[in-house]
Motif scaffolding. Structure first.
Motif, short mmCIF file in Angstrom:
data_model
loop_
_atom_site.label_atom_id
_atom_site.label_comp_id
_atom_site.label_asym_id
_atom_site.label_seq_id
_atom_site.Cartn_x
_atom_site.Cartn_y
_atom_site.Cartn_z
N ALA A 81 39.93 21.44 20.84
CA ALA A 81 39.73 22.90 20.75
C ALA A 81 39.26 23.46 22.09
N GLY A 82 39.94 24.48 22.56
CA GLY A 82 39.54 25.18 23.78
C GLY A 82 38.94 26.52 23.43
N TYR A 83 37.93 26.95 24.22
CA TYR A 83 37.21 28.19 23.91
C TYR A 83 36.94 28.97 25.19
N VAL A 84 37.20 30.28 25.15
CA VAL A 84 36.87 31.17 26.26
C VAL A 84 35.94 32.25 25.74
N SER A 85 34.74 32.31 26.29
CA SER A 85 33.74 33.30 25.91
C SER A 85 34.04 34.64 26.56
N GLN A 86 33.43 35.71 26.04
CA GLN A 86 33.57 37.02 26.67
C GLN A 86 33.03 37.02 28.09
N ASN A 87 31.96 36.25 28.30
CA ASN A 87 31.43 36.08 29.66
C ASN A 87 32.04 34.80 30.22
N LEU A 155 43.31 20.97 29.06
CA LEU A 155 43.44 19.75 28.27
C LEU A 155 44.44 19.91 27.13
N ASN A 156 45.25 20.98 27.20
CA ASN A 156 46.32 21.22 26.21
C ASN A 156 45.79 21.17 24.77
N PRO A 157 44.81 22.03 24.45
CA PRO A 157 44.16 21.96 23.13
C PRO A 157 45.10 22.36 21.99
N GLU A 158 44.87 21.80 20.82
CA GLU A 158 45.64 22.15 19.63
C GLU A 158 45.14 23.45 19.01
N ILE A 159 43.88 23.78 19.29
CA ILE A 159 43.26 25.02 18.80
C ILE A 159 42.73 25.77 20.01
N LEU A 160 43.07 27.05 20.13
CA LEU A 160 42.56 27.86 21.24
C LEU A 160 41.88 29.08 20.68
N ILE A 161 40.62 29.28 21.09
CA ILE A 161 39.79 30.37 20.59
C ILE A 161 39.41 31.25 21.77
N LEU A 162 39.86 32.50 21.75
CA LEU A 162 39.66 33.43 22.87
C LEU A 162 38.85 34.63 22.39
N ASP A 163 37.69 34.83 23.00
CA ASP A 163 36.82 35.94 22.62
C ASP A 163 36.99 37.08 23.62
N ASP A 164 37.90 38.00 23.31
CA ASP A 164 38.19 39.15 24.19
C ASP A 164 38.40 38.65 25.62
N ALA A 165 39.26 37.66 25.77
CA ALA A 165 39.39 36.92 27.03
C ALA A 165 40.22 37.64 28.09
N PHE A 166 40.74 38.84 27.78
CA PHE A 166 41.57 39.56 28.74
C PHE A 166 40.95 40.91 29.14
N SER A 167 39.71 41.16 28.73
CA SER A 167 39.10 42.49 28.90
C SER A 167 38.83 42.84 30.36
N LEU A 168 38.70 41.84 31.24
CA LEU A 168 38.39 42.11 32.64
C LEU A 168 39.65 42.18 33.51
N LEU A 169 40.82 42.09 32.87
CA LEU A 169 42.10 42.14 33.58
C LEU A 169 42.76 43.49 33.36
#
Length: 488
Positions: A81-87, A155-169
């Motif tokens: 599982a991969g995770y990207v926080s808002q920060n 790491l090519n995760p099977e689960i990807l969790i993105l918390d508003d991961a595009f807000s700064l773009l």
């Protein structure tokens, strides 16, 4: 028994202070958008799904042969599982992307050829070429967000969790990168779960879940995707209200990138452009960021004046120097060439220059005076929230400038009410706030300072439409009162 198609099962999840029980199933290959107002519980929910917060007992969040209550299982889960926080800074271990990627590849025991191939693909796809070995401290917020996504995908995760991961773009870049991630998830039958305030992005999901006060109040799995009525996202032009566009100036920056500065004139912009008092003046500024990155961001022949009663919006490519411009104007970064004047105050270039232009014993007073004139909100609120509670943090600026606690509290409460920040949050610990609530607290602290020049770096990032509209009107009110606002 686990059903074949079932991948994640959640049963009676109690999310801390929300005190609610959540139950749902997530199937392999699903793309799920999580929406809701700031503070509704989206980020808390995703942290449980990512294994960042543990359930309070067994059999709350389970996968085949894994239980996220068990620390050993969480360690195994983080491999899939991969995770990207808002920060974005929350996910980094080392000081640059290259080191973080190599650490991950070594842990998962990728072969050297596999690691190099995947690293090269991700760095190119996410526009991080020649940025992967640069310190995170020298990257823009957009580059930090892209680096965090690359790190999660590495790491090519099977689960990807993105918390508003595009807000700064910017919108174009966000849509391109989201499509790349979405298409890969669909092609490889992965689970993709993402929180977003972009309703066009939410509509691309197989399933939309809406949160309110820690509860799931709507799930399109029950009534179908057409049952979810989503408001149209606010457009940039709507954020300026009736402010009139006056002129546009292009500022050349090295590497073919450009900063675009638009100026809007408020109702009380009465001072003539020949009057330099109460203005922020930039004269031929030149900046190098460190020795190793000398050529990455350079302002050349930047010569302009920011006048009272006007709103300036700064646009440009990622890494073009937008954030650096605000840091220069606020005194956060020092000049190598040129000069910046705030009213009649000359900002020093370095420590030696600081000693030259300021009499001995007046340096602390100088910075205090500067902060009375210039208030700056950086793009990541965690960098500037330093007090224990919301009310204390908003009071901090006025107290620093000599206001007694009663006066500071009156100013803080006035701004918090104007920003419609519920009084139930005023005594809450900063660490217990959602990203959007932190952003609103940071901005409240900036507005409470009463500065003549307000510099806002991506103030709408991570905010829902209600908060975006509130901040937009506050900016408009400050400009119409004769203040200067510079906005990225």
């Amino acid at each position: 028994m686990w059903e074949k198609e079932l991948y994640i099962r959640i049963r009676k999840l109690n999310m801390g202070h929300f005190g609610t029980n959540i139950s749902l199933d997530i199937k392999r290959g699903e793309t799920i958008a999580v929406i809701g107002d700031n503070g509704s519980g989206k980020s808390t929910f995703l942290k449980y799904l990512a294994g960042v917060i543990r359930p309070v007992e067994n059999n709350i969040i389970t996968l085949p042969e894994l239980d996220l209550y068990n620390e050993v299982d969480i360690y195994k889960y983080h491999r899939i599982a991969g995770y990207v926080s808002q920060n974005p800074e929350d996910v980094f271990i080392y000081d640059c992307l290259d080191s973080d990627l190599r650490f991950g590849f070594e842990n998962i025991k990728f072969s050297k050829s596999e690691a190099v191939e995947r690293m090269d693909i991700l760095i190119e796809d996410f526009d991080m070429v020649n940025r992967e070995d640069i310190s995170y401290s020298a990257l823009s917020s957009g580059e930090l967000q892209r680096a965090a996504i690359v790190s999660a995908l590495s790491l090519n995760p099977e689960i990807l969790i993105l918390d508003d991961a595009f807000s700064l773009l910017d919108a174009t870049e966000a849509n391109r990168l989201f499509k790349r991630i979405y298409d890969e998830a669909k092609k490889e039958d992965k689970i993709l779960i993402y929180a977003t305030h972009d309703f066009a992005m939410a509509e691309k999901a197989d399933r939309i879940i809406r949160f309110s006060n820690g509860k799931i109040v709507q799930d399109t799995m029950e009534n179908g995707i057409n049952s979810m009525r989503l408001p149209a996202p606010m457009r940039r032009s709507e954020l300026t209200g009736p402010l009139r566009k006056a002129e546009r100036a292009l500022v050349p920056v090295s590497g073919g990138r450009k900063l675009e500065i638009e100026e809007y004139e408020g109702q009380n912009a009465s001072l003539s452009k020949s009057v330099k008092k109460h203005s922020l003046i930039v004269k031929a500024a030149g900046l190098y960021i460190g020795k190793k990155q000398r050529s990455n961001v350079i302002f050349k022949n930047l010569d302009m004046i920011f006048y009272p009663g006007r709103l300036y919006t700064v646009d440009g490519d990622s890494g073009s120097g937008k954030s650096m411009l605000l840091k220069l104007l606020s005194g956060e970064e020092k000049l190598k060439k040129g000069r910046i004047f705030v009213e009649t105050m000359k900002l020093p270039r370095d420590k030696d220059d600081f000693r030259k232009i300021l009499p001995k014993g007046s340096r602390s007073g100088y910075m205090c005076k500067l902060r009375r004139h210039v208030a700056y909100a950086c793009e990541l609120p965690d960098r500037q929230l330093i007090q224990s509670t919301v009310i204390n943090d908003v009071m901090f600026g006025p107290i620093s400038f000599g206001a007694d606690k009663n006066t500071a509290r009156v100013k803080a409460e006035k701004v918090l009410k104007e920003m419609d920040i519920n009084s139930s949050l005023w005594q809450r610990s900063i660490k217990d706030l959602s990203y959007g609530e932190k952003k609103m607290t940071q901005l409240a602290g900036v507005f409470a300072m009463g500065a003549d020049f307000i510099l806002l770096d991506k103030p709408f990032a991570g905010l829902d439409d209600k908060c975006t509209e509130i901040i937009s009107h506050l900016i408009e009110d400050h400009v119409n009162s004769g203040k200067t606002v510079i906005l990225i």
